[in-house]
Design an enzyme around this catalytic site. Structure first.
Site, PDB file in Angstrom:
ATOM      1  N   ASP A 189      38.920  42.471  36.403  1.00  0.00           N
ATOM      2  CA  ASP A 189      39.589  41.642  37.421  1.00  0.00           C
ATOM      3  C   ASP A 189      38.561  40.882  38.281  1.00  0.00           C
ATOM      4  OD1 ASP A 189      38.429  43.758  38.702  1.00  0.00           O
ATOM      5  OD2 ASP A 189      40.186  44.311  39.891  1.00  0.00           O
ATOM      6  N   ASP A 239      29.050  52.181  47.036  1.00  0.00           N
ATOM      7  CA  ASP A 239      30.433  52.490  47.387  1.00  0.00           C
ATOM      8  C   ASP A 239      30.644  53.983  47.178  1.00  0.00           C
ATOM      9  OD1 ASP A 239      30.616  52.795  44.613  1.00  0.00           O
ATOM     10  OD2 ASP A 239      31.874  51.035  44.325  1.00  0.00           O
ATOM     11  N   HIS A 242      36.142  42.306  40.110  1.00  0.00           N
ATOM     12  CA  HIS A 242      35.631  43.050  41.268  1.00  0.00           C
ATOM     13  C   HIS A 242      34.197  43.507  41.028  1.00  0.00           C
ATOM     14  CE1 HIS A 242      36.597  46.986  39.206  1.00  0.00           C
ATOM     15  NE2 HIS A 242      35.564  47.368  39.929  1.00  0.00           N
TER      16      HIS A 242
END
Lengths: 239, 239, 239, 239
Positions: free
Chosen positions: B128, B66, B130
């Site tokens: 969370d 990413d 991710h």
């Protein structure tokens, strides 16, 4: 995902057979889970033809991936069907056939782990997007090989009634199926389908969202997923 | 899924490094996507140590998965971080580093396809759930490598603001991330985590339902998924 | 062939261990054949250290690749040595250890075939170029796992006498060893060596002709062959 | 080694084709080196038939494994033959064909390394046991992809004269071939042969000693070696 579109059922059947043969003709133990039902009918006829006049491929082990017991008959729906279509006419020796049933399903998984997993699993797809015994409404992506109760869906009794030949006495309390989690472990997943009536679900399963409402949509995430279709089944796809 | 629990951060870091080295020390091209961030800090220190006094491992190609561009700076958040922690101190030559950014992400996928896919991807996990840039609410399991807009979630501007160092001028319109679909193609997925604050999400991601609400839960379905944890991160797991 | 040169015995041992750990830390059954002898001494010490304070890696199966029976003692030379150096101090359960001996060697091969073959074999090299029990003069490249007679070479009695501890009563009629043909089937072959006295044979085995006079030269043809050396053992190589 | 015996040339050709198709129908880049000559004639006819009425398999890359330049003609003996028998009638696009020739052979090896190696190589066998351009007398097991001189054997000029069509002007100084070392790197080696005149060499290559006098005997050591024969070629084998 690799999608191969053949002009008709005959060619779809031949190509799927070639895929399986390509696995079998290797110098190693090969573990294949294969489907019963109507889609593979022609494919097994062609495969039986290939097996004739040739020494048996003793390196291949076969597995069924679901089973519905029929009363107290020796063989359930799936194995009876596979025997009739393929194992018996092709002369596959019993020791090469690993039967999954409602009693041994935990050892089945352990056995697969021990031999290094399935080299390939060949599956069909239902018009509702189910694969193996993984029906919408009763299937979570995280499910493993497990028993599914006749009470898991309101219409399940009727579905099983059809499968066991219409005799309510023979409808079992449970059937067994490999779950999405186990099927995803196979080194290659091969899905095949033919006919106009599969066109809509093929479009959804392959090019729609990945969702438990369409259990077979999960294979969009498999690293080696091959789909063999005839023109009719492929007719709604974006190509 | 294989879960390895180490007593502390130091041992978790060492074991993760050993996993990567085991891949690198092969007589073939090896393609690794690796994570930036705080979890791998100690692992990269150990890895840099290993790389010293040894001929470079020219068979290894590195990828980021990413990237968040920072204004018009040459390097985005991820690559700048990887360079500082690993590539520069270990002396990895530029030709072994394949940078993914918001401009070249389509070629990135094509390149990976051509070289036979990732041998492994090393990922962390957010509180969370991710992984990579796949946040709950903006991620579908079927997503591929793609741009994600600063407007995709109400709080995304603030998240990116934190990532680029607090200068609102430098918050980009889009960041790029590999999606669940691409990450699932890797031959092995390695997830590591440490510390008490990761215990709850580790429990959910590894032993809860497979759901887009917790994007990393999808790896329960990966055929070769290894998790390295310290005792604290593992403290809520059923073992 | 991938050659990794480390500065000394300590680092050679550590790198070899990392290679093995990289295999073990996978979400699948892993089958490893490992060497006894003096070369791996430090490596096993390091490996035992790694195994402590960690749940056992039950996915790993261990194999020895040769065995010299000692009179009618329960364990032969190789297994006794592996138990002392590694299996016992690391607490490896018996069911993870598949012992090859002069009685079961045919089932050994069949078992390996069934589980999908060795993921890796770790071997040393003799100053005469032998590996496992494949000595020059008694080894053909086409040899499989087999018995080798004490009469196969004029000096074989003396060699075996040394191995069994100097008691002529305990020298066996036969020892057993995997042959070049079987070792070549392993998915990865890892050869390690240290010290000046190995420098000449390392040069010949890795960069000389492929010849039965130097049995380990065959690994030049293996598709995934990794060599870990210290500087001394590597000192005669063209680099 | 897996040996498949078919009743005749037609079935041998079909089975070999199925093996190749099984590789091609995968959701990944597939790299195949294939043979020219007379043995594959019928197989390519069948393969061309399969390729018709179907979208091209763009995931497949083709390689030749040897080449004899013909004077200053654009294509050498092998590629001209492959184009005529397969590439042109099947409509394989040029970008899927990686030509090896006497000028680019070093890049050829580097390219194969980069893309992860050959998934399979399909080879024939000469009555003298040669494969690719690896003739007895001029081949060492350790040989890599290399130039072979017209002066390497007394009869080489005549051999090459036959290959280039009888015009002495067109006999080249060198031809190029992959060596045993490179061919052994392929993930699967497929050898096929038919006819009585191959029976003696098939016996020697598959069940005789592994020796440079019969270069193809080396494949007895390959981890995934499949042989497809007709009854005549198999007639001298111990079965």
């Amino acid at each position: 995902m690799k999608i191969i579109v053949e002009k008709d059922y005959e060619n779809m059947s031949k190509t799927t057979m070639q895929l399986l043969l390509g696995k079998m003709y290797q110098d190693k133990s090969v573990h294949l889970a294969i489907t019963a039902g109507s889609t593979p009918k022609r494919m097994y006829e062609l495969l039986v033809e290939e097996m004739k006049e040739k020494a048996p491929l003793t390196n291949v082990s076969y597995y069924n991936f679901d089973e519905i017991p029929i009363g107290d008959e020796k063989y359930g729906v799936t194995i009876a069907n596979l025997k009739a279509m393929y194992f018996d006419p092709a002369g596959i020796p019993e020791e090469q056939i690993h039967m999954l049933d409602t009693k041994n399903y935990l050892e089945h998984d352990a056995h697969l782990k021990e031999v290094g997993g399935l080299d390939a699993i060949l599956i069909g797809i239902g018009e509702d997007g189910h694969f193996c015994g993984n029906l919408p409404g009763v299937t979570k992506f995280g499910d493993e090989t497990r028993l599914v109760s006749v009470q898991s869906r309101p219409d399940m009794f009727d579905i099983l009634l059809g499968e066991v030949g219409g005799d309510a006495e023979k409808v079992p309390e449970y059937y067994v199926t490999m779950g999405p989690k186990n099927v995803m472990q196979a080194k290659q997943v091969i899905l095949f389908a033919n006919g106009k009536k599969k066109a809509a679900i093929i479009k959804k399963a392959l090019q729609g969202p990945v969702t438990e409402d369409i259990p077979s949509s999960i294979f969009q995430l498999h690293p080696n997923f091959t789909v063999v279709l005839d023109e009719e089944a492929a007719s709604e796809l974006n190509r």
